[in-house]
Design an enzyme around this catalytic site. Structure first.
Site, PDB file in Angstrom:
ATOM      1  N   GLY A  88     -28.117 -31.815   7.942  1.00 44.56           N
ATOM      2  CA  GLY A  88     -29.451 -32.863   7.936  1.00 44.56           C
ATOM      3  C   GLY A  88     -30.623 -31.881   7.389  1.00 44.56           C
ATOM      4  O   GLY A  88     -31.740 -32.382   7.323  1.00 44.56           O
ATOM      5  N   CYS A 151     -31.642 -19.735   5.574  1.00 50.23           N
ATOM      6  CA  CYS A 151     -32.015 -20.478   6.759  1.00 50.23           C
ATOM      7  C   CYS A 151     -30.729 -20.744   7.606  1.00 50.23           C
ATOM      8  O   CYS A 151     -29.847 -21.406   7.128  1.00 50.23           O
ATOM      9  CB  CYS A 151     -32.595 -21.835   6.406  1.00 50.23           C
ATOM     10  SG  CYS A 151     -33.007 -22.831   7.460  1.00 50.23           S
ATOM     11  N   HIS A 159     -24.665 -27.530   2.176  1.00 47.79           N
ATOM     12  CA  HIS A 159     -25.057 -26.294   1.477  1.00 47.79           C
ATOM     13  C   HIS A 159     -24.170 -25.961   0.257  1.00 47.79           C
ATOM     14  O   HIS A 159     -24.445 -25.741  -0.940  1.00 47.79           O
ATOM     15  CB  HIS A 159     -25.435 -25.164   2.444  1.00 47.79           C
ATOM     16  CG  HIS A 159     -25.814 -23.938   1.754  1.00 47.79           C
ATOM     17  ND1 HIS A 159     -27.279 -23.731   1.154  1.00 47.79           N
ATOM     18  CD2 HIS A 159     -25.213 -22.640   1.814  1.00 47.79           C
ATOM     19  CE1 HIS A 159     -27.179 -22.675   0.885  1.00 47.79           C
ATOM     20  NE2 HIS A 159     -26.254 -21.963   1.299  1.00 47.79           N
ATOM     21  N   ILE A 216     -16.147 -33.773   3.314  1.00 47.49           N
ATOM     22  CA  ILE A 216     -15.583 -32.534   3.437  1.00 47.49           C
ATOM     23  C   ILE A 216     -15.517 -32.191   4.926  1.00 47.49           C
ATOM     24  O   ILE A 216     -16.311 -32.288   5.602  1.00 47.49           O
ATOM     25  CB  ILE A 216     -16.721 -31.260   2.928  1.00 47.49           C
ATOM     26  CG1 ILE A 216     -16.886 -31.869   1.716  1.00 47.49           C
ATOM     27  CG2 ILE A 216     -15.879 -30.075   2.646  1.00 47.49           C
ATOM     28  CD1 ILE A 216     -16.502 -31.608   0.289  1.00 47.49           C
ATOM     29  N   TYR A 449     -31.948 -28.571  -3.832  1.00 49.33           N
ATOM     30  CA  TYR A 449     -33.607 -29.029  -3.531  1.00 49.33           C
ATOM     31  C   TYR A 449     -33.625 -30.493  -4.029  1.00 49.33           C
ATOM     32  O   TYR A 449     -34.485 -30.650  -4.936  1.00 49.33           O
ATOM     33  CB  TYR A 449     -34.265 -28.056  -4.422  1.00 49.33           C
ATOM     34  CG  TYR A 449     -34.087 -26.633  -3.731  1.00 49.33           C
ATOM     35  CD1 TYR A 449     -33.730 -26.400  -2.619  1.00 49.33           C
ATOM     36  CD2 TYR A 449     -34.542 -25.381  -4.630  1.00 49.33           C
ATOM     37  CE1 TYR A 449     -33.789 -24.782  -2.051  1.00 49.33           C
ATOM     38  CE2 TYR A 449     -34.549 -24.461  -3.932  1.00 49.33           C
ATOM     39  CZ  TYR A 449     -34.239 -24.039  -2.913  1.00 49.33           C
ATOM     40  OH  TYR A 449     -33.849 -22.649  -2.464  1.00 49.33           O
TER      41      TYR A 449
HETATM   42  P1  FDA Z   1     -27.246 -32.689   5.141  1.00 48.88           P
HETATM   43  O1  FDA Z   1     -26.594 -32.670   6.164  1.00 48.88           O
HETATM   44  O2  FDA Z   1     -28.550 -33.122   5.035  1.00 48.88           O
HETATM   45  O3  FDA Z   1     -26.690 -32.863   3.611  1.00 48.88           O
HETATM   46  C1  FDA Z   1     -26.840 -32.642   2.526  1.00 48.88           C
HETATM   47  C2  FDA Z   1     -26.191 -33.598   1.590  1.00 48.88           C
HETATM   48  O4  FDA Z   1     -24.697 -33.237   1.456  1.00 48.88           O
HETATM   49  C3  FDA Z   1     -26.234 -35.200   2.001  1.00 48.88           C
HETATM   50  O5  FDA Z   1     -26.162 -35.856   0.546  1.00 48.88           O
HETATM   51  C4  FDA Z   1     -25.014 -35.278   2.779  1.00 48.88           C
HETATM   52  O6  FDA Z   1     -24.430 -36.705   2.638  1.00 48.88           O
HETATM   53  C5  FDA Z   1     -24.119 -34.396   1.894  1.00 48.88           C
HETATM   54  N1  FDA Z   1     -23.096 -33.638   2.947  1.00 48.88           N
HETATM   55  C6  FDA Z   1     -23.414 -32.978   4.092  1.00 48.88           C
HETATM   56  N2  FDA Z   1     -22.207 -32.707   4.559  1.00 48.88           N
HETATM   57  C7  FDA Z   1     -21.197 -33.226   3.947  1.00 48.88           C
HETATM   58  C8  FDA Z   1     -19.775 -33.218   4.216  1.00 48.88           C
HETATM   59  N3  FDA Z   1     -19.029 -32.490   5.329  1.00 48.88           N
HETATM   60  N4  FDA Z   1     -19.069 -33.936   3.173  1.00 48.88           N
HETATM   61  C9  FDA Z   1     -19.625 -34.414   2.044  1.00 48.88           C
HETATM   62  N5  FDA Z   1     -21.037 -34.419   2.098  1.00 48.88           N
HETATM   63  C10 FDA Z   1     -21.828 -33.875   2.814  1.00 48.88           C
HETATM   64  N6  FDA Z   1     -30.570 -23.718  -0.224  1.00 48.88           N
HETATM   65  C11 FDA Z   1     -30.178 -22.747  -0.650  1.00 48.88           C
HETATM   66  O7  FDA Z   1     -29.525 -22.742  -1.608  1.00 48.88           O
HETATM   67  N7  FDA Z   1     -30.561 -21.509  -0.401  1.00 48.88           N
HETATM   68  C12 FDA Z   1     -31.335 -21.393   0.744  1.00 48.88           C
HETATM   69  O8  FDA Z   1     -31.778 -20.350   1.204  1.00 48.88           O
HETATM   70  C13 FDA Z   1     -31.808 -22.720   1.309  1.00 48.88           C
HETATM   71  N8  FDA Z   1     -32.768 -22.654   2.437  1.00 48.88           N
HETATM   72  C14 FDA Z   1     -33.315 -23.962   2.921  1.00 48.88           C
HETATM   73  C15 FDA Z   1     -34.002 -23.877   3.921  1.00 48.88           C
HETATM   74  C16 FDA Z   1     -34.750 -25.076   4.603  1.00 48.88           C
HETATM   75  C17 FDA Z   1     -35.315 -25.206   5.692  1.00 48.88           C
HETATM   76  C18 FDA Z   1     -34.069 -26.499   4.116  1.00 48.88           C
HETATM   77  C19 FDA Z   1     -34.480 -27.575   4.539  1.00 48.88           C
HETATM   78  C20 FDA Z   1     -33.238 -26.471   2.886  1.00 48.88           C
HETATM   79  C21 FDA Z   1     -32.674 -25.002   2.450  1.00 48.88           C
HETATM   80  N9  FDA Z   1     -31.847 -25.262   1.267  1.00 48.88           N
HETATM   81  C22 FDA Z   1     -31.325 -24.031   0.839  1.00 48.88           C
HETATM   82  C23 FDA Z   1     -31.164 -26.310   0.762  1.00 48.88           C
HETATM   83  C24 FDA Z   1     -30.003 -26.595   1.296  1.00 48.88           C
HETATM   84  O9  FDA Z   1     -28.911 -25.883   0.840  1.00 48.88           O
HETATM   85  C25 FDA Z   1     -29.592 -28.146   1.130  1.00 48.88           C
HETATM   86  O10 FDA Z   1     -30.635 -29.061   1.820  1.00 48.88           O
HETATM   87  C26 FDA Z   1     -28.140 -28.547   1.803  1.00 48.88           C
HETATM   88  O11 FDA Z   1     -27.679 -29.666   0.987  1.00 48.88           O
HETATM   89  C27 FDA Z   1     -28.381 -28.896   3.080  1.00 48.88           C
HETATM   90  O12 FDA Z   1     -27.135 -29.033   3.611  1.00 48.88           O
HETATM   91  P2  FDA Z   1     -26.988 -29.816   5.163  1.00 48.88           P
HETATM   92  O13 FDA Z   1     -25.657 -30.021   5.606  1.00 48.88           O
HETATM   93  O14 FDA Z   1     -27.769 -28.736   6.116  1.00 48.88           O
HETATM   94  O15 FDA Z   1     -27.659 -30.906   4.799  1.00 48.88           O
END
Ligand code: FDA
Length: 507
Positions: A88, A151, A159, A216, A449
């Site tokens: 998220g 994080c 990510h 994924i 980002y």
């Molecule tokens: P989320 O669930 O919101 O998904 C992000 C995107 O990926 C969306 O489009 C989603 O639909 C898609 N997605 C997620 N899971 C999927 C799956 N299983 N299959 C297909 N699509 C999928 N980056 C970095 O490189 N280094 C860092 O140190 C940090 N630190 C950091 C700290 C904080 C506080 C934040 C808010 C963000 C970061 N980031 C980062 C950025 C981070 O890598 C980026 O926001 C990622 O997309 C987050 O992945 P999530 O699964 O948490 O997000």
């Protein structure tokens, strides 16, 4: 769970009919009438800017591949979009908001981590967090790690599919560079692995964003070897202590440091919310893959102006350095990394840039002046070079490798919804100000980002030209290959979002 309307009942029936009888469970789909709907939806919203945005019709919380297959098939039948959420953290909330009727597949149950130290790999469920991954590796070995972000609540699904960098990426590359296999569910509900998806699709999901191609399910990751002792330091300098000059020098040397040495520069305002006049400080934060003795001999030679001494340095294990960079005390148990529920209480906007030539003194001075205007702004300058320089820019969709000195993340956060316009306005002015100093043609940006200011797709059909606006900025010359892969993998563009890879249409 209450399925009130006939549409809800029909979706549930469709879902059940696509599952083997042994796999039918009743706590997978949540409608807006369900008492748990709101807490599940809110559980991983990291950017409060989107907490009141349009809500999904259903939340699906799968326990296995069958549940995801059935959701994809039934979403298509019911003409509903799918958003996939792992951790998220999407900067623009694209994993849980949409302007068209949609369903969120939240993968928080899919988070097992299986670590095989003997063969140096791990299988990790897409819904696991980086903290869960790091914890599981360290529970089995103190000399293995994984190169991903700092994080711990970030999800591995988003990510790794968007790149993923952290404190050891100068030695090992991005998280996506260290994926050796993956399981994903495609638009037809097929479960694919590396072999069955083929090398093009496998290439695309390692940096091109998973959301354009499917869901994924899990990653197979190559573990990397870390030394038993690593060293950290943090040196904070004010403008009076010559911070501007230090950043000037840092720009020209940090990317050339030995790949064991990572020093990023964090620029932020001192004394926010106090009565004193705000001013800027720069914090140089280091992780060194080795002992203090080796670190000092390197940094005192290459960057003596920083004045680092033995007293500034702390030796620790790699997992303690994970705690340290996540803002925890290193005395804390690594168990804190398992906490997924850290709630953000703020709204934020982020942007990114890449720098090919050091910014001149006047440019830096103007930048620092703008930072002082917004007390909650933070800029993080991350040095490239090392392993990033050795990997070909077409090896994965992430293209910014050998020619780049460093990346910049601009971040601003706020508490009150009324301030949104003002804060985002400042961010856009800052971005405009930086234009002459950063990469051009394209002005590079980091996909993880996410920034919808760069452009967004039209719904339901997006032209190649329209999406090139943002696509070339994130992926540069790799964008065209991503478009070709998308066209074959999802020809009807089921996995559409505001910045999904477009399908090539013969007009
Ligand atoms: P989320 O669930 O919101 O998904 C992000 C995107 O990926 C969306 O489009 C989603 O639909 C898609 N997605 C997620 N899971 C999927 C799956 N299983 N299959 C297909 N699509 C999928 N980056 C970095 O490189 N280094 C860092 O140190 C940090 N630190 C950091 C700290 C904080 C506080 C934040 C808010 C963000 C970061 N980031 C980062 C950025 C981070 O890598 C980026 O926001 C990622 O997309 C987050 O992945 P999530 O699964 O948490 O997000």
């Amino acid at each position: 769970i209450s399925f009130c309307s006939s549409t809800d009942q029909s979706f549930q029936q469709c879902f059940s009919s696509h599952l083997p009888p042994s796999n039918i469970t009743y706590d997978v789909i949540f409608t807006q009438n369900s008492s748990q709907y709101s807490s599940i939806l809110q559980s991983s919203i990291r950017n409060l800017r989107f907490s009141n945005a349009s809500k999904p019709r259903y939340l699906v919380t799968p326990y296995n591949e069958d549940h995801i297959q059935a959701t994809i098939i039934c979403s298509k039948e019911h003409h509903m979009h799918v958003r996939v959420r792992s951790g998220g953290h999407d900067y623009e909330g694209l994993s849980y908001i949409s302007d068209v009727p949609f369903i969120v597949i939240d993968l928080f149950h899919i988070r097992s981590v299986m670590v095989d130290i003997k063969n140096e790999y791990a299988w990790v469920g897409a819904g696991a967090t980086l903290g869960e991954l790091y914890y599981s590796i360290s529970a089995k070995s103190n000399v293995h790690g994984f190169p991903a972000g700092s994080c711990p609540t970030v999800g591995v699904g988003g990510h790794i599919s968007g790149g993923g960098f952290g404190t050891i990426f100068r030695k090992y590359g991005l998280a996506a560079d260290n994926v050796i296999d993956a399981k994903m569910i495609d638009v037809n509900g097929n479960v694919l692995d590396r072999k069955s998806m083929g090398e093009d699709l496998f290439w695309a999901i390692r940096g091109g964003g998973g959301a354009s191609f499917g869901v994924i399910f899990s990653w197979k990751l190559k573990l990397v070897r870390v030394p038993p002792t690593v060293t950290v330091f943090k040196t904070v300098k004010s403008l009076e202590q010559g911070a501007t000059k230090l950043v000037q020098k840092w720009q020209n040397i940090a990317y050339k440091f030995h790949h064991d040495l990572f020093v990023h520069a964090v620029i932020q305002v001192t004394n926010p919310n106090s009565n004193q006049n705000p001013t800027v400080q720069v914090s140089f934060d280091c992780l060194f893959l080795g002992t203090t003795e080796r670190l000092l001999s390197s940094i005192q030679r290459s960057f003596p102006e920083l004045g680092v001494t033995q007293e500034n340095c702390t030796e620790m294990s790699w997992i303690q350095s994970v705690l340290y960079f996540a803002g925890y005390s290193i005395a804390e148990s690594a168990d804190v990394l398992l906490n997924r529920t850290t709630q953000s209480t703020q709204s934020f906007k982020g942007k990114s840039d890449y720098v090919k030539e050091a910014i001149p003194k006047t440019g830096l001075e103007g930048l620092l002046k703008m930072v002082v205007e917004e007390e909650t702004s933070v800029l993080i300058l991350t040095p490239y070079g090392g392993r990033m320089k050795q990997i070909k820019s077409s090896a994965t969709p992430f293209p910014y490798r050998s020619e780049y000195l460093y990346g910049i993340q601009y971040m601003i956060s706020w508490d009150v919804a009324e301030e949104t316009g003002k804060r985002i306005g400042w961010m856009r002015r800052l971005y405009k100000y930086m234009e002459p100093y950063v990469s051009t043609a394209p002005r590079a940006a980091y996909f993880n980002y996410r920034d919808l200011d760069l452009g967004r797709n039209s719904y339901p059909n997006t032209s190649y030209v329209e999406s090139s606006e943002w696509g070339l900025k994130y992926f540069n010359h790799n964008f065209n290959r991503l478009v070709r892969v998308k066209t074959l993998a999802d020809p009807h563009n089921f996995f559409w979002n505001e910045q999904s890879i477009p399908v090539l249409r013969l007009e």
